[in-house]
Design a protein around this motif. Structure first.
Motif, PDB file in Angstrom:
ATOM      1  N   ARG A   1       8.747  -5.836   8.126  1.00  0.00           N
ATOM      2  CA  ARG A   1       8.550  -5.543   9.496  1.00  0.00           C
ATOM      3  C   ARG A   1       7.541  -4.401   9.616  1.00  0.00           C
ATOM      4  N   GLY A   2       6.594  -4.896  10.333  1.00  0.00           N
ATOM      5  CA  GLY A   2       5.608  -3.611  10.475  1.00  0.00           C
ATOM      6  C   GLY A   2       4.417  -3.470   9.311  1.00  0.00           C
ATOM      7  N   GLY A   3       4.360  -4.619   8.404  1.00  0.00           N
ATOM      8  CA  GLY A   3       3.346  -4.553   7.502  1.00  0.00           C
ATOM      9  C   GLY A   3       3.775  -3.952   5.938  1.00  0.00           C
ATOM     10  N   MET A   4       3.041  -4.177   5.115  1.00  0.00           N
ATOM     11  CA  MET A   4       3.567  -3.865   3.584  1.00  0.00           C
ATOM     12  C   MET A   4       3.326  -2.203   3.338  1.00  0.00           C
ATOM     13  N   VAL A   5       2.426  -1.717   4.503  1.00  0.00           N
ATOM     14  CA  VAL A   5       2.323  -0.177   4.329  1.00  0.00           C
ATOM     15  C   VAL A   5       3.474   0.653   4.518  1.00  0.00           C
ATOM     16  N   LYS A   6       4.363  -0.237   5.250  1.00  0.00           N
ATOM     17  CA  LYS A   6       5.637   0.443   5.587  1.00  0.00           C
ATOM     18  C   LYS A   6       6.275   0.940   4.216  1.00  0.00           C
ATOM     19  N   LEU A   7       6.005   0.267   3.367  1.00  0.00           N
ATOM     20  CA  LEU A   7       6.609   0.362   2.058  1.00  0.00           C
ATOM     21  C   LEU A   7       6.217   1.796   1.435  1.00  0.00           C
ATOM     22  N   ALA A   8       5.092   2.116   1.357  1.00  0.00           N
ATOM     23  CA  ALA A   8       4.304   3.288   1.036  1.00  0.00           C
ATOM     24  C   ALA A   8       5.000   4.464   2.038  1.00  0.00           C
ATOM     25  N   ARG A   9       5.079   4.370   3.250  1.00  0.00           N
ATOM     26  CA  ARG A   9       5.547   5.392   3.967  1.00  0.00           C
ATOM     27  C   ARG A   9       6.894   5.774   3.924  1.00  0.00           C
ATOM     28  N   ALA A  10       7.570   4.837   3.278  1.00  0.00           N
ATOM     29  CA  ALA A  10       9.264   4.940   3.165  1.00  0.00           C
ATOM     30  C   ALA A  10       9.257   5.742   1.693  1.00  0.00           C
TER      31      ALA A  10
END
Length: 527
Positions: free
Chosen positions: A227-236
């Motif tokens: 949810r919110g896009g794959m880039v959320k993984l990097a931000r997490a």
């Protein structure tokens, strides 16, 4: 088990998934971690582009092998689901052929078998079940000694084969993925479908080993959307690392790695950082080519980074689609699959190409209206050094024709058609990831021994470690995440000691030392 770790300093060059995963573990273990990133955001190839419909994912779009990610979060006392909202997709992908036929594959294997029966008959359904069983056996055989190991263990693989006659039959005789699938499926469309998994790691199905069919098992075990896009993984991951004391410096270019005691990293500005260990999260070819200084050139062997894997032409845009009914993941196959890869082998953009279309506002829990976000991927060659490049405008016009005229003939159109800024080409990837030559996957997976030639996390230069998709266990988000784990564990093994000094930065390569605080107690225990 609690582990006492000295407050030693580690510099991580690159905030891709491998670098982020390592930074989280190292900071959690009490090390002084600084991440230096050329770009302005974390994520590496997990990128986004702005659009009128919101940010569009412009990198990897498939989240698989969830336990690999859960393990990282758990290793630092966290839960994946507390940081990311994952939506499992019951429909893995929708596939389209020029003859007008379509096929959906599902997370439920029996639903896929039934869909194949309706698509191609009961014989094909039985062949699919046998293919799934074989892919599972290969995955399970290679998971421990190859994918989860810090370096590939050929002896363990051979031992497994010798102990299991069925696995031995699965492995012999060695074949290319295309030749193997042609023998497993009587319907050439199904052979073409499962052959595309070679492109997941940057290979041609006509030259990649049959073992890559195990990728199907990884995808069939579950595909999720973030949810919110794959880039959320990097931000997490960035958030986890910062919460544990790691520091991030963006828009920071490293010009040289200088081995020694301590290790030194020279920035383009002339400032030098010192550290007890340096981890390079980038394409190892950048080291071998001397882009990070002559002293780091010997970190990896040239045969470990050549030849190069595929690149791609990537469209990211917002538009209103018309025509065919899309799902989240869609593949439009071409008529002459071999011609596509023959063109790429010759260093050319293929004119008859399969196209992957990610409709990012489609899926199990969304009902899009108006503008939707899309990523379209066309396989292409890496940039060949010394060869003339196509004119930029000509390249855009040709790629637009190959992509959108092809889709229009298949019944899918977009309004508006995206402009040149929506396209990222191999030469632009080469600029974005210095030294990579535009390859998105590192070393080519072609040949039975490609896995065993790939660099491992310990480089040939003491104190310099590697992580990322160009490092064992290979390309793809789960593999890059695993390389970060392996690199962090190697650093912790090598640097768990009592440290009494701390390094500071000066111009000209000098450093001073001062007393540090007492060692920190870690929640993770390297093994």
């Amino acid at each position: 088990m609690l582990q006492t770790v000295s407050r030693q300093r580690v510099i991580v060059i690159g905030a891709g998934i491998g670098g982020l995963a390592a930074a989280v573990r190292l900071a959690d273990a009490g090390m002084d971690v600084e991440v230096l990133e050329l770009g302005s955001k974390p994520g590496g190839k997990l990128r986004t582009f702005p659009s009128p419909a919101g940010p569009v994912d412009a990198g990897p779009t498939v989240f698989t092998m969830r336990p690999v990610f859960e393990e990282l979060f758990a290793s630092v006392g966290e839960r994946l689901e507390d940081h990311l909202e994952l939506i499992e997709e019951p429909l893995l992908a929708r596939h389209w052929w020029p003859d007008g036929s379509t096929l959906d594959l599902h997370a439920d294997p029996e639903a896929s078998a039934e869909a194949i029966r309706e698509f191609s008959g009961p014989r094909s359904a039985d062949q699919f079940r046998r293919f799934c069983a074989r892919a599972r056996r290969l995955f399970e055989a290679f998971d421990g000694p190859i994918m989860r190991a810090p370096r590939p263990n050929l002896g363990q693989v051979i031992g497994k084969c010798l102990a299991d006659s069925q696995l031995m039959r699965d492995m012999t005789p060695p074949k290319t993925l295309w030749r193997s699938l042609a023998g497993q499926f009587s319907d050439p469309r199904l052979a073409q479908l499962f052959a595309r998994y070679a492109t997941y790691v940057g290979g041609s199905p006509f030259r990649s080993p049959d073992i890559l069919s195990l990728i199907w098992h990884a995808e069939a075990s579950g595909v999720w959307r973030i949810r919110g896009g794959m880039v959320k993984l990097a931000r997490a991951l960035e958030h986890l690392a910062i919460a544990r004391g790691a520091r991030f410096s963006y828009d920071t270019e490293v010009s040289a790695i200088l081995p020694g005691t301590p290790m030194r990293v020279r920035l383009l500005s002339g400032v030098e950082r010192t550290a007890d260990a340096v981890m390079f999260n980038g394409d190892p070819v950048a080291l071998a080519s001397g882009r990070l200084g002559p002293a780091a050139r010997d970190a990896v062997k040239a045969r470990a980074v050549k030849p190069r894997a595929l690149s791609a032409y990537v469209w990211t845009f917002a538009a209103e689609p018309r025509g065919v009914d899309l799902t989240h993941h869609n593949v439009f196959f071409n008529t002459h699959y071999r011609r596509e890869f023959a063109a790429i082998e010759e260093g050319r953009m293929p004119e008859d190409a399969a196209l992957y279309v990610c409709a990012q506002d489609r899926g199990v829990d969304v009902d899009p209206e108006g503008l939707e976000r899309f990523e379209i991927i066309l396989n292409g060659p890496a940039v060949r050094q010394g060869e003339p490049l196509m004119d930029v405008e000509e390249e855009y016009e040709k790629c637009m024709t190959v992509t959108f005229d092809t889709l229009a003939r298949r019944g899918l159109t977009f309004s508006p058609i995206p402009g040149p800024r929506a396209l990222t080409t191999p030469r632009q990837f080469a600029t974005r990831f210095p030294g990579s030559e535009g390859s998105l996957y590192g070393q080519s997976p072609h040949g039975m021994m490609a896995t065993f030639r790939r660099p491992t996390v310990r480089s040939a230069v003491p104190g310099l470690y590697l992580a990322g998709g160009g490092v064992h266990p290979g390309a793809g988000l789960p593999m890059a995440m695993s390389s970060g784990r392996h690199a962090a564990e190697a650093i912790l093994r090598d640097h768990v000691s009592i440290s009494t000094s701390r390094h500071t930065d000066t111009r000209g390569g000098m450093w001073t030392a001062s007393r540090t605080a007492a060692p920190t107690v870690s929640r993770s225990s390297p093994s």
